[in-house]
Design an enzyme around this catalytic site. Structure first.
Site, mmCIF file in Angstrom:
data_model
loop_
_atom_site.group_PDB
_atom_site.id
_atom_site.type_symbol
_atom_site.label_atom_id
_atom_site.label_comp_id
_atom_site.label_asym_id
_atom_site.label_seq_id
_atom_site.Cartn_x
_atom_site.Cartn_y
_atom_site.Cartn_z
ATOM 1 N N GLY A 476 -6.169 2.855 -0.310
ATOM 2 C CA GLY A 476 -5.929 3.786 -1.956
ATOM 3 C C GLY A 476 -6.092 4.648 -0.834
ATOM 4 O O GLY A 476 -5.627 5.750 -2.236
ATOM 5 N N ALA A 704 -2.843 17.680 10.810
ATOM 6 C CA ALA A 704 -3.162 17.081 9.742
ATOM 7 C C ALA A 704 -4.971 16.992 10.073
ATOM 8 O O ALA A 704 -5.169 17.051 11.298
ATOM 9 C CB ALA A 704 -2.475 16.064 8.724
ATOM 10 N N GLU A 709 -13.404 11.639 2.811
ATOM 11 C CA GLU A 709 -14.925 11.850 1.496
ATOM 12 C C GLU A 709 -14.896 13.157 1.088
ATOM 13 O O GLU A 709 -15.817 13.190 0.321
ATOM 14 C CB GLU A 709 -15.253 11.698 3.415
#
Lengths: 757, 323
Positions: A476, A704, A709
């Protein structure tokens, strides 16, 4: 699905916005999650679970269940391998149960109702044992013992730097406070699910996992299989948040049943089972003592934490690294006791111990700043680590590294400006009449990311289309899309030409999986490497066709061109068809950080709340999440991650605590109605402002940084600090209920009128 | 869930004839939003389900001599959106609109809503409590954040219905049928305290069916509101709710109905609050006094004392919104 034009001239795909490449498949149902998969002859499984928090099973009779028509296999702890599940003390099933909800027998039948009925025909005799639920109680002499070697799993990351006692003596002011985050539900929409299919000695398993290779490792151990005889597929996963980062018992139960029945078996947890047995977010109780100097520096910090691991969890489970990596602290000691108790098993959940540590540390810092009359933001800016500051590279706390590319100050300044920190009332609760009080609070966070082994394979077909395979999963986070964008950028092949095979151990090289901010930085680098490998092969094939040297070639929009010569070009599809063989590139990386340099991903949250002093209701008026994201690969996905993680963190301030009855150890609210996860009506996304601070990484693909989290960490601390600023009431336990707020405001009736049970 | 037989009766009389002499062996099902949950959790294991939502005797919103007659099978969504109910009994429409979620309101019926079982987590987790035939209320010395502060004991459940407080405020009458015999019960007498019957929440006999609610029109010139406080903004039961209806003439409260939900084992008519209000101007002072009077006699448990100030505030604000 057109990607918007890039602002960065040197990049064509990376840094753009756009939807997930699998968005339509997901919302139209063509994406198959484990629960959607049906196999011919497939049976359905149900698990018999302990009603007791601690018991020995002294007798079990499954004969009536076996005799029920439709039942094809019954297994008990007697059939289970006596091997611990990866990263845990737990056997798949055992004759001793240590939490309410622990499975010890299972049934496979032609339909779920039959399986359910069969469970109720299994006769069990328990010998109940004394139980303990509180981690501090569990360490006291005479406490019920879960294991022969006691209840203490060990200490996580014990850090001692300088002498805290000396530091407190030197401090101008010292305070000690206690904070607690309870056991909380982790939040996956898709419950655990596994389908096991045995074909001879080969096991194929579809399951809802973040790390198919860890499940693979567990299955090969439990069933003594060769690597080649085990295939794990987690193509689409409906959220994991850490609860699916390790192998779980459901996979082995499904495989045991399928083996016994000789037919494929599906085991999908109900919502109640998912809450009771998904290795949920662990309870932490923190004793925080902090000492400061008049010049606003932090002289000493002493943290003593009790971490309630639940029955079996033994892998991760400590606090994060805020104390060592976010703030400069002269004297530091952290002690973290990881304790087993008879509550639901726990595990890492989004941020692991970071949200809890952030709540404790950024609350106590806010408390002492307020006591000293300091602006809490100025206090943090005084003490946060900046580039060049020393930080530990390892787990000991020895500061043997140097911090680089740290964006904490950027996040604080940009977040403060967006919220309007200067509107903050310096005197908490003062000057507000009427029942509704407004207040502003903040919290700072950080995390690392991108560790472990990762692998990917990129294949260019004869028509120029690309298949990319990797064995981490898109849970997701949009990694299917961002990983494809990295390969697309490297190759010069449009996203529309890509097909991804995600989460398949047979199709892709080894990868540690999707957890801990690592997918983009680790799998992403493997993808980048594999794509570069392919590109070199394309140039090698195209060079003679274009009468040029490979080094003179470039590819854009699937056309190979000679740089500086508009005449000489050839479509990739033509290069490939002339070559007549597909091109395969592979990438494998280990670890993302090297040398003395330490790179982190900080963030800062700012919130304005309105506290209703008569009803205890806390409403979020405005919320700003500012995060150092490195180079954004897809800005839409970055914002989606930050917004989703922020709301998930805010949910912990409102509800989602698992409530256990201390008399019998049962969880009373293992359902959506009583656990009360928020709906869209609770946290309006329109009041949440996202700032993605572009601060390039030295290690990640195209600069990147991993960030999944982090947005989950600061919500509890930021809201608690804002409630304090609004009312003068300090809340040190989450969630912040009506009872907590009203009690804090002293509006309750005197205790004498309280009739206690 | 376990197997059960399912017979589709053609008439009310057919349906009633299938009911037995004891609760739970045969169960009625209308919208099923509560019953199916109970069956799946094995809270009740009936031999037979008797569907009643389709029965024509239970349909429709019709005018009566004193107000409206609302069929028990009328959907909560239809009540919330009904123009005639909004006009004549607005507090009922407001309360129906606060139930659960749109999905639940589109399945659940008004009859089912007033007959629903408690949401106490001990009851729902199948503890052998009063409601399951036992002799203990596990909340009394347990996790009682959401339990009763008024009229509690020996059971401390709270009545979960949103529409019930509104119906009590309106002075509705419950029409009940056993097929052969019909009776009418004023809604305030329909619900029972645990001291009257700790096993059940209402006077319905095992062989009876709620067929209709007679709802008098709200008094001319009255104003009403339903306010519901929840942990989350929707899909939740009330921590505390209030159905308030007042009539003000010449600046003085002539008549007041204040009924609480979520704080007592039945919809709780706060008579003391009504008394505190009548004859006064509706203002901050009288609303505050009514809020305080509403929780007179409250005996909170260890973890629900917050409901006392919460209820005071909710009553006060509900009244002030009508000023």
């Amino acid at each position: 699905m057109a990607q918007q034009q890039n602002q960065n001239a040197t990049l064509n795909v990376v840094g753009t916005r756009g939807p997930n490449i699998d968005a339509i498949a997901r919302v139209t149902g063509t994406a198959k999650y484990t629960g959607d998969i049906e196999l011919p002859g497939m049976l359905h499984a149900r698990v018999l679970r302990s009603p007791h928090p601690h018991a020995r099973i002294v007798g079990i009779d499954t004969s009536k269940a076996e005799a029920l028509p439709g039942v094809k296999a019954v297994i008990t702890y007697k059939d289970a391998p006596k091997l611990p599940i990866w990263g845990s003390r737990q056997f798949v099933m055992n004759d001793r149960v240590r939490f309410v909800g622990e499975g010890f027998a299972a049934v496979a039948a032609t339909d779920l109702e039959t399986a359910d009925r069969a469970l109720r025909l299994i006769q069990v005799q328990f010998e109940q044992l004394p139980f303990v639920m509180d981690p501090e109680e569990a360490l006291k002499p005479g406490a019920p013992q879960l294991f022969p070697d006691g209840n203490l799993e060990g200490q996580a990351r014990a850090v001692t730097r300088g002498s805290v006692e000396q530091g407190f003596k030197e401090s101008d002011r010292v305070i000690e406070r206690v904070y607690r985050c309870p056991t909380m539900w982790s939040g996956s929409m898709e419950p655990h699910a596994a389908i096991a299919l045995w074909e001879g000695a080969k096991l194929t398993m579809w399951c809802s996992a973040q790390s198919p290779n860890r499940v693979h490792m567990n299955m090969t151990q439990q069933f003594d299989l060769s690597d080649a005889n085990c295939r794990i597929i987690s193509s689409y996963v409906g959220g994991g948040f850490g609860t699916k980062s390790a192998p779980h018992v459901d996979e082995t139960i499904a495989a045991l049943l399928a083996k016994k029945a000789g037919r494929p078996v599906k085991l999908q947890y109900t919502r109640e089972e998912e809450i009771l047995d998904s290795n949920t977010r662990f309870e932490v109780k923190m004793y925080m003592r902090v000492g400061v100097m008049k010049d606003m520096s932090i002289r000493a910090l002493d943290v003593r934490a009790y971490i309630n691991q639940g029955a079996y969890h033994s892998r991760l489970g400590g606090l994060g690294n805020h104390a060592t990596h976010l703030y400069n602290i002269t004297h530091l000691r952290t002690q973290q006791f990881r304790v087993h108790t008879n509550i639901a098993n726990t595990g890492p959940t989004r941020g692991v111990g970071d949200p809890q540590e952030c709540f404790g540390l950024d609350s106590v810092l806010d408390e002492i700043a307020n006591e000293m009359g300091w602006d809490p933001m100025a206090f943090r800016l005084k003490n946060i680590k900046r580039n060049g500051d020393p930080v530990p590279r390892g787990q000991t706390g020895v500061e043997d590294g140097v911090l680089i590319n740290q964006g904490a100050e950027l996040c604080i300044n940009q977040g403060a400006a967006r919220l309007g920190w200067n509107r903050r009332n310096p005197t908490p609760g003062a000057g507000q009449s009427g029942p509704k009080a407004r207040g502003i609070g903040m919290a700072v966070t950080e995390r690392g990311g991108g560790a472990g082994l990762a692998g990917a394979e990129v294949k260019i077909n004869l028509d120029g289309s690309v298949v990319m395979s990797f064995a981490s999963t898109d849970i997701g986070t949009g990694s299917r899309t961002t990983l494809s964008m990295i390969a697309s950028e490297v190759l010069g092949v449009p996203l529309s030409k890509f097909l991804t095979v995600a989460g398949d151990t047979e199709a892709a090289p080894y990868d540690g999986g999707s957890q801990g901010n690592r997918t983009l930085q680790s799998t992403g680098r493997a993808v980048e490497q594999a794509a570069r490998d392919c590109l070199q092969q394309v140039f090698a094939a195209a060079a003679p066709l274009l009468k040029a040297m490979p080094a003179e070639l470039e590819m854009r929009d699937s056309v190979v061109r000679v740089r500086g010569d508009a005449q000489r070009m050839m479509a990739l599809s033509e290069v490939m068809s002339r070559r007549g063989r597909s091109i395969v590139g592979d990438g494998n990386v280990a670890g993302a950080q090297t040398g003395m340099n330490v790179e982190r991903t900080p963030g800062a949250h700012f919130v304005e709340v309105e506290v209703d002093r008569e009803t205890g209701k806390v409403r979020i008026l405005k919320y700003v999440s500012a995060h150092d994201v490195g180079q954004p690969i897809n800005l839409t996905i970055v914002e989606n991650q930050l917004e989703g993680g922020t709301i998930q963190g805010l949910a912990l301030t409102q509800a989602e605590e698992m409530r256990f009855d201390p008399r019998d150890g049962k969880c009373l609210n293992a359902n959506f109605l009583d656990l009360k996860p928020p709906t869209m009506m609770d946290f309006d996304p329109r009041v949440i402002d996202i700032i993605a601070v572009d601060n390039k990484s030295a290690f990640g693909p195209f600069g990147a940084k991993g960030l999944g989290e982090n947005p989950n960490h600061p919500g509890m601390a930021a809201v608690a600090n804002a409630i304090y600023n609004a009312t003068g009431v300090r809340l040190r336990e989450v969630p912040f209920t009506r009872a907590d707020v009203l009690q804090g405001l002293g509006q309750q009736r005197p205790a004498a009128q309280t009739a206690r049970g | 869930m376990d197997n059960f037989s399912y017979a589709r009766p053609a008439t009310l009389r057919d349906a009633a004839s299938q009911l037995g002499r004891e609760h739970n062996r045969v169960m009625l099902i209308a919208g099923g939003t509560d019953v199916l949950g109970e069956l799946k959790d094995h809270l009740r294991e009936p031999e037979r389900l008797v569907p009643i939502r389709h029965l024509k005797e239970l349909q429709g919103i019709r005018p009566s001599r004193t107000g409206l007659r609302i069929g028990a099978a009328t959907l909560l969504a239809d009540i919330a959106e009904s123009d005639v109910i909004r006009q004549q009994a607005p507090v009922l429409a407001m309360a129906a609109g606060k139930v659960g979620t749109p999905q639940i309101r589109n399945m659940g019926t008004i009859g089912g809503n007033i007959c629903q079982r408690p949401r106490c987590w001990y009851y729902r987790n199948n503890y052998p409590c009063f409601k399951h035939g036992g002799n203990t209320c596990f909340s009394a010395a347990g996790e009682n954040d959401f339990h009763a502060i008024l009229e509690g004991g020996p059971s401390f459940i709270v009545h979960p219905s949103d529409t019930a407080p509104a119906l009590v405020a309106l002075g509705a009458t419950v029409r009940i049928s056993s097929g052969s015999r019909e009776r009418s019960v004023p809604i305030a007498e329909f619900f029972v305290t645990p001291r009257q019957d700790a096993r059940r929440e209402n006077v319905l006999q095992p062989n009876e069916i709620v067929t209709e609610l007679e709802v008098p029109s709200a008094p001319a010139g009255s104003k009403a509101i339903y306010v519901k406080e929840m942990v989350r903004e929707m899909w939740d039961f009330a921590l505390c709710s209030v159905a308030a209806m007042v009539t003000v003439q010449n600046g003085v409260v002539q008549n007041a109905r204040i009924v609480l939900g979520g704080v007592a084992p039945r919809p709780y008519r706060a008579a003391a609050a009504e008394t505190a209000l009548v004859g006064k101007a509706l203002d901050e002072a009288s609303a505050t006094a009514a809020g305080e009077a509403a929780v007179q006699g409250a005996r909170p448990l260890a973890k629900n004392a917050y409901k006392v100030p919460l209820t005071q505030a909710v009553v006060k604000r509900a009244l002030l919104s009508l000023a």
